[in-house]
Design an enzyme around this catalytic site. Structure first.
Site, short mmCIF file in Angstrom:
data_model
loop_
_atom_site.label_atom_id
_atom_site.label_comp_id
_atom_site.label_asym_id
_atom_site.label_seq_id
_atom_site.Cartn_x
_atom_site.Cartn_y
_atom_site.Cartn_z
N LYS A 199 0.82 -1.21 0.00
CA LYS A 199 0.00 0.00 0.00
C LYS A 199 0.85 1.26 0.00
O LYS A 199 0.50 2.25 -0.65
CB LYS A 199 -0.96 0.00 1.20
CG LYS A 199 -2.10 -0.98 1.03
CD LYS A 199 -3.05 -0.93 2.20
CE LYS A 199 -4.19 -1.94 2.02
NZ LYS A 199 -5.00 -2.06 3.25
N LYS A 243 -5.86 -10.15 -9.51
CA LYS A 243 -7.08 -10.36 -8.76
C LYS A 243 -8.09 -9.26 -9.10
O LYS A 243 -7.70 -8.11 -9.30
CB LYS A 243 -6.71 -10.31 -7.27
CG LYS A 243 -7.79 -10.77 -6.33
CD LYS A 243 -7.24 -10.79 -4.90
CE LYS A 243 -8.35 -10.41 -3.94
NZ LYS A 243 -7.97 -10.50 -2.54
N LYS A 245 -11.38 -3.09 -7.68
CA LYS A 245 -11.81 -1.77 -8.14
C LYS A 245 -10.60 -0.93 -8.58
O LYS A 245 -10.63 -0.26 -9.60
CB LYS A 245 -12.57 -1.10 -7.00
CG LYS A 245 -13.06 0.29 -7.30
CD LYS A 245 -14.37 0.24 -8.07
CE LYS A 245 -14.78 1.64 -8.50
NZ LYS A 245 -15.73 1.63 -9.59
#
Ligand code: TRP
Length: 327
Positions: free
Chosen positions: A111, A191, A194
């Site tokens: 992240k 995967k 969004k």
């Protein structure tokens, strides 16, 4: 009845990866367990969403959870920030968590890489809040995907540490492995998510879905309709695995191998089968969306039950760690 706890982030609209990977399991598990399911808006803050967008996403995800079949009379469905004990417990647990343990978290590294302009300490302590989510309800089991296993290992470690320092308080939460495989995105490369813009939305109409499927990759060796294909390497065929009956799948596989069936027709069949699942969910979602007061009431009922359970735990925790005034 043993207890489970799980959470879903309110980021964007739900897609069929969320549905197959998490929601189908939640619906199944609510019959066997005392289930706590949370829409984790505090976790979403680590990405600094637009405030209105966050509020909307929380409602839309709640609608998706309920429309998919999670029954608020059976499971406790609530929004994380409606239960202030989550952050209170997270602080107590942070004071037990070595910096080095959080530094090892691969999701934090991913992240940070993803949002280099906003590497905040909430992102760093994210797994501690997640641990609080779980142990606040003294959950025995946690259904999560494999990308959450490291966080669960940390949660168990934290529980052992708490129990060692302050006395036996929490059960060690076990992972419930979902039998749902990873759902790949329309690009067939990563995967479904969004943020990668490769998703099929749970609330999409059949037309919208067909539009997306048209551009989706199939077996790269099938350049023309007359080329014979290999269903096993085709991402679209993998979706058939989730939505299509075995007999129709066999037909499709044979048609693909012999080039009797073109990719567009194969996609149309998929789209139709997906619609059998998505159609009723979309209708229930529209119904819920049309009655915002009812949704408020459902979420308030869930939060009230969650707060009551959470407060029992916090009374114990405060007493154990030495908080609260006592003569
Ligand atoms: N981190 C989880 C995810 O991204 C969401 C989550 C938050 C969660 N709190 C939780 C999952 C507690 C299970 C239990 O998928």
């Amino acid at each position: 009845m043993a207890r489970i706890m799980s959470g879903v982030q309110p980021t964007g609209n739900l897609h069929i990866g969320n549905y197959l990977g998490a929601l189908v399991n939640w619906v199944r598990l609510q019959a066997e367990y005392d289930a706590f399911f949370s829409i984790v808006d505090l976790h979403a803050l680590t990405q600094r969403p637009d405030p209105e967008a966050l509020r909307r996403a929380v409602r839309e995800v709640a609608i998706g959870v309920l429309a998919s079949g999670v029954d608020p009379d059976r499971a406790t469905v609530f929004v994380q920030s409606h239960v202030p004990q989550h952050t209170e417990l997270a602080w107590v647990l942070m004071c037990l968590t070595p910096l080095g343990d959080l530094n090892r978290m691969t999701q934090f590294k991913d992240k940070s890489h993803h949002q280099p302009e906003n590497v905040n300490t909430g992102l760093f302590t994210y797994p501690v809040l997640q641990t609080a989510d779980i142990v606040l309800y003294r959950a025995d089991r946690v259904p999560v995907g494999e990308d959450q296993e490291q966080h669960l290992e940390l949660a168990r470690e934290t529980v052992r540490r708490f129990n060692h320092v302050y006395g036996e308080t929490f059960p060690e939460p076990q992972v419930v492995k979902s039998n749902a495989p990873r759902v790949m995105g329309l690009d067939g490369e990563s995967k479904m998510s969004k943020s990668r813009n490769n998703e099929i939305g749970l609330f999409e109409t059949a037309d919208e879905t067909m539009q997306k499927l048209r551009g989706a990759k199939t077996d790269p060796a099938r350049l023309r309709k007359t080329d014979k294909g290999t269903p096993e390497v085709c991402n679209i065929f993998s979706y058939h695995g989730f939505f299509t009956s075995e007999s129709q799948r066999e037909e499709i596989a044979a048609g693909c191998r012999s080039a009797q069936l073109g990719c567009v027709d194969c996609k149309k069949m998929l789209c139709q089968n997906m619609e059998t699942v998505k159609g009723p969910i979309r209708e229930r979602a529209a119904e819920l969306r049309s009655k915002p007061k009812d949704l408020d009431a459902i979420l308030e009922r869930g939060a009230a039950r969650a707060r009551a359970e959470a407060e029992k735990t916090m009374e114990m925790v405060r007493a154990r760690v030495g908080l609260g005034v006592r003569a």
